[in-house]
Design an enzyme around this catalytic site. Structure first.
Site, PDB file in Angstrom:
ATOM      1  N   GLY A   1       0.612  -0.758   0.210  1.00  0.00           N
ATOM      2  CA  GLY A   1      -0.039  -0.018   0.309  1.00  0.00           C
ATOM      3  C   GLY A   1       0.724   1.089  -0.318  1.00  0.00           C
TER       4      GLY A   1
ATOM      5  N   CYS B   1      -9.495  20.111  19.306  1.00  0.00           N
ATOM      6  CA  CYS B   1      -9.689  20.174  21.229  1.00  0.00           C
ATOM      7  C   CYS B   1      -8.776  18.400  21.420  1.00  0.00           C
ATOM      8  CB  CYS B   1     -10.969  20.374  21.708  1.00  0.00           C
ATOM      9  SG  CYS B   1     -11.594  21.030  20.449  1.00  0.00           S
TER      10      CYS B   1
HETATM   11  N1  LLP Z   1      -1.801  -6.372   3.547  1.00  0.00           N
HETATM   12  C1  LLP Z   1      -2.559  -6.799   4.795  1.00  0.00           C
HETATM   13  C2  LLP Z   1      -3.375  -7.876   5.608  1.00  0.00           C
HETATM   14  C3  LLP Z   1      -2.567  -5.465   5.672  1.00  0.00           C
HETATM   15  O1  LLP Z   1      -2.964  -5.718   6.797  1.00  0.00           O
HETATM   16  C4  LLP Z   1      -1.339  -3.938   5.382  1.00  0.00           C
HETATM   17  C5  LLP Z   1      -1.267  -3.196   5.923  1.00  0.00           C
HETATM   18  C6  LLP Z   1      -1.190  -3.645   3.371  1.00  0.00           C
HETATM   19  C7  LLP Z   1      -1.155  -5.921   3.056  1.00  0.00           C
HETATM   20  C8  LLP Z   1      -0.653  -3.261   3.180  1.00  0.00           C
HETATM   21  O2  LLP Z   1       0.671  -2.652   4.232  1.00  0.00           O
HETATM   22  P1  LLP Z   1       1.762  -1.510   3.568  1.00  0.00           P
HETATM   23  O3  LLP Z   1       2.215  -2.435   2.483  1.00  0.00           O
HETATM   24  O4  LLP Z   1       0.325  -0.603   3.490  1.00  0.00           O
HETATM   25  O5  LLP Z   1       2.748  -1.299   4.848  1.00  0.00           O
HETATM   26  N2  LLP Z   1      -2.022   2.748   9.474  1.00  0.00           N
HETATM   27  C9  LLP Z   1      -0.290   2.298   9.399  1.00  0.00           C
HETATM   28  C10 LLP Z   1      -0.519   0.917   8.654  1.00  0.00           C
HETATM   29  C11 LLP Z   1      -1.223   0.103   9.168  1.00  0.00           C
HETATM   30  C12 LLP Z   1      -1.533  -1.353   8.052  1.00  0.00           C
HETATM   31  C13 LLP Z   1      -2.429  -1.933   8.605  1.00  0.00           C
HETATM   32  N3  LLP Z   1      -1.781  -3.168   7.844  1.00  0.00           N
HETATM   33  C14 LLP Z   1      -0.010   3.639   9.137  1.00  0.00           C
HETATM   34  O6  LLP Z   1      -0.419   4.943   9.274  1.00  0.00           O
HETATM   35  O7  LLP Z   1       1.369   3.876   9.432  1.00  0.00           O
END
Ligand code: LLP
Length: 426
Positions: free
Chosen positions: A285, A352
């Protein structure tokens, strides 16, 4: 201190942000489709050079702005979805079902039914209970469902503890012993076709070592599946988690090293442990969209209190929650004309909550009310985690594509906030 690297970064975008906010207001999210394409192609070419049969399923949770999803669909990317809503988004951009994988630790019966009806590539199962439910639905609908099983191999990763997912104490996946039993059970089920293995060890990971470690565990596990259950898997889903550089000293994830040390060794098992023509699936992602987004915010006030200089801006933690939630760092660049006088500021939003702070100790040229600031690297987990907290309409989103900047999500208004409320007449 404002870093040269990030000042250059914003200049590389070469956008007249002032004109843009005159037209669309602030706070304003800016997305660059060209950057998204570059990131996707970088990953795609590295992987396909080693293994043609691969699919990059972009993780919709990072940013599900439909215009962006369409850009990625057109590039040939698939979709990693984790809810009925994300599955719906995939349908809205006409994502072919054979490019969709459905993950998630607590999929509702309704969501499972929706995914089964869509006949998607793979549902990655995370418990025995989920497996039984899928089998039940599949026999009711009289279909055969393709499954993967998510395994939690207990691998340590160096990232914020809220975003590690592959430790034994995390809720995700099944431990290897239970997973083995699940494969055995699934093989006997008439309405499921167990074809895949899934891992995802965390997010914002900057080195390849935990991936190498989990790859070895995965290979050993699949060797056992092959030798004892005669099961040669067709889909090897390695998840996402590849990090980007938020600070000058950080280097973004070394994708070619990853491919060399994780993807390439796996390809040597085609026709032995895995199916001859097995497919490698990745679910990135952040790596694809993280550095393609900027949040433009306007300074409302500059005040001094308790010995601190506060710059109070019009974007808040409802627009970008990462600093408040994870203590995450995002570089900030002033966009207004700068004077050669410096001050140390704390940059904070209007919400807030004391955690509604974007930057503590920001050394910057004098900032005045009305100035514009750019918060960088907000393409991932910015808009998608935004909320209406404090009854604030969510920000507008513009996207640059083919040299043109267009509004791709309008700013919400007050009516949008209360759209679902039911108020009885008194
Ligand atoms: N696949 C699964 C099963 C996942 O749970 C996630 C992310 C991804 C792929 C993609 O991960 P990436 O390549 O984007 O790291 N809100 C947090 C990140 C949470 C990621 C949750 N899962 C932040 O802002 O850092």
């Amino acid at each position: 201190m404002i870093s040269n690297m990030f000042t250059k970064f914003i200049h590389d975008f070469d956008v007249d942000f002032k004109r843009l906010v005159d037209k669309y207001g602030t706070p304003l999210y800016f997305l660059d489709a060209e950057r998204v394409r570059e990131n996707y192609l970088n990953l795609h070419s590295n992987v396909t050079n080693l293994w043609k049969n691969s699919l990059i399923c972009y993780a919709y949770k990072a940013n599900s702005t439909l215009a962006l999803l369409k850009v990625l669909r057109d590039m040939g990317a698939g979709a990693e979805v984790v809810s009925g809503g994300e599955l719906y988004a995939a349908k809205l951009v006409n994502m072919p079902p054979e490019r969709i994988v459905f993950d998630g630790v607590s999929k509702s019966p309704l969501e499972l039914a929706e995914a089964i009806r869509e006949n998607i590539l793979l549902i990655n199962v995370e418990s025995m209970e989920e497996l039984s439910l899928i089998d039940k639905f599949a026999s009711k609908f009289n279909v055969k469902v393709s499954l993967g099983i998510r395994i939690n191999f207990d691998v340590k990763v160096d990232t914020h503890h809220y975003i590690t997912t592959g430790r034994r104490f995390n809720k995700f996946g099944m431990d290897p012993d239970s997973a083995y039993t699940a494969y055995k059970k699934a093989q006997k089920m008439k309405n499921v076709n167990v074809k895949g293995i899934h891992i995802h060890i965390g997010s914002q990971i900057l080195d390849i070592f935990p991936y190498v470690e989990v790859k070895e565990k995965l290979v050993n596990f699949c060797r056992k599946l092959k030798s004892t259950l005669k099961l040669a898997l067709k889909y090897v889903d390695l998840g996402g988690g590849f990090g980007i550089s938020y600070r000058e000293y950080e280097k973004s994830f070394p994708i070619s090293d990853y491919c060399e040390n994780v993807v390439k060794p796996l390809t040597s098992y085609a026709g032995s442990i895995f199916d001859d023509d097995f497919k490698i699936i990745l679910e990135p992602g952040r790596f694809i969209v993280g550095d393609a987004g900027i949040l433009i915010t306007r300074v409302n006030y500059v005040k001094e209190s308790g010995g601190y200089k506060w710059v109070l801006v019009d974007a808040g933690m409802n627009d970008l929650i990462r600093p408040a939630l994870y203590g995450a760092f995002h570089p900030i660049i002033p966009l207004s004309k700068v004077k050669d006088e410096y001050e140390i500021y704390n940059i904070a939003g209007p919400i807030c909550e004391s955690s509604d702070i974007f930057y503590i100790g920001f050394k910057a040229p004098l900032i005045r009310p009305g100035d514009l600031l750019a918060i960088l690297n907000v393409g991932a987990y910015g808009i998608s985690m935004s909320s209406q907290y404090n009854c604030r309409p969510r920000a507008a989103v513009v996207m640059r594509d083919n040299g043109e900047i267009k509004l791709v999500r309008r700013r919400e208004n007050y009516n949008d906030i209360f759209r679902c409320d039911i108020l009885e007449k008194s």
